[in-house]
Design an enzyme around this catalytic site. Structure first.
Site, PDB file in Angstrom:
ATOM      1  N   LYS A  52     -21.420  -2.269 -11.458  1.00 31.54           N
ATOM      2  CA  LYS A  52     -22.638  -2.445 -10.681  1.00 31.54           C
ATOM      3  C   LYS A  52     -23.591  -1.259 -10.803  1.00 31.54           C
ATOM      4  CE  LYS A  52     -21.116  -5.965  -7.454  1.00 31.54           C
ATOM      5  NZ  LYS A  52     -20.922  -6.373  -6.050  1.00 31.54           N
TER       6      LYS A  52
ATOM      7  N   ARG B 105     -12.171  -7.075  -7.546  1.00 31.54           N
ATOM      8  CA  ARG B 105     -12.814  -8.046  -8.441  1.00 31.54           C
ATOM      9  C   ARG B 105     -13.422  -7.273  -9.602  1.00 31.54           C
ATOM     10  NH1 ARG B 105     -17.969 -10.356  -8.931  1.00 31.54           N
ATOM     11  NH2 ARG B 105     -17.972 -12.570  -9.499  1.00 31.54           N
TER      12      ARG B 105
END
Length: 277
Positions: free
Chosen positions: A221, A255
């Protein structure tokens, strides 16, 4: 022993579990989208399981900052055929969606977990999942993907995220969802600045105080790019480090895109924590 009830699976959360990201979109932020190529998606799933994934998370709609929604039919076409092919695999299949129709169709096709970035707020979402036996991941997001990173603001990001998750859990349980089916996600990067994300990571112990297991997704991210200065494709090391920090602070599911690298890091962590086996 902590167990997440997940369709036909009981996921033992005594040790961390790895959820592999499988994007069936053409426009994933990480550049790994597979579009409508179901054979390529199956190969990606096979590789993820062989690398150590405990859960497969299938997404048919990009939720990167600035992304637009796709039609219900387009998302169904991207995910349901893949779920049908994966239904008898020995790992749970999760569906990353906000659309009640996609939830219902995916559950009918054999999905065991619904991962909703919108926290089951869409009209009909709770009704779509409440009578199933699937696990439910309730995530916090401020705004919507198209605009969530424009100007996120909180007076108390940790307190506000916890309050939101608590409210949504109460609604779900009020509709008959057993607490053993629920997992929480603070929503890193979904309507949060870097400082908001860091504050959430530092405060994961407060989320543990809710009594529900935590699913954390920080893989590749932009927060990691802001910290390291690296492009998306070069964030594997930072992603693994962030996953381990989350695990050390109590996360039970991480995740990730990079399953094998995360598995190795978790194996070292487990050997130190529990002893070599």
């Amino acid at each position: 022993m902590a167990v997440l009830k997940c369709g036909r699976f009981d996921i033992d959360l005594e040790r961390p579990r790895i959820m592999a990201i499988i994007n069936t979109t053409p426009d994933s932020f990480s550049g790994d989208g597979l579009g409508h190529d179901i054979d390529a998606a199956l190969r990606r799933c096979e590789s993820a399981v062989a690398a150590g994934a405990h859960i497969l998370d299938i997404g048919g709609e990009s939720t990167r900052p600035g992304s637009d929604s796709v039609s219900e039919q387009e998302e169904l076409d991207r995910v349901v055929p893949l779920v049908e092919r994966l239904a008898d695999w020995p790992v749970p299949v999760s569906i990353d969606t906000v659309k009640p129709a996609v939830m219902r169709a995916s559950l009918a096709a054999g999905a065991s977990l619904i991962n909703d970035i919108n926290g089951f707020r869409a009209p009909g979402a709770i009704e779509a999942v409440s009578d199933s036996d699937a696990a439910l991941c309730v995530m916090h997001m401020q705004g919507e993907p198209r605009s969530m990173q424009a100007a996120p603001h909180y007076d108390d990001v940790v307190g506000e995220v916890i309050d939101f998750l608590d409210r949504q859990v109460r609604v779900l349980e009020g509709q008959g969802v057993a607490r053993e089916r629920i997992v929480l996600d603070p929503g890193f990067g979904f309507g949060k600045t870097l400082e908001h994300n860091l504050a959430l990571m530092r405060a994961l112990d407060r989320f543990l105080g809710t009594g529900y297991p935590l699913l954390i997704g920080v893989s590749r991210k932009s927060m990691l790019g802001a910290i390291t200065g690296r492009a998306v494709a070069d964030r594997t090391v930072a992603s693994v480090a962030a996953a381990l920090i989350a695990i050390e602070r109590g996360a039970r599911i991480v995740r990730v895109h990079d399953v094998a690298q995360t598995r190795d890091a978790v194996a070292v962590w487990e050997a130190v924590r529990f002893g070599a086996s």
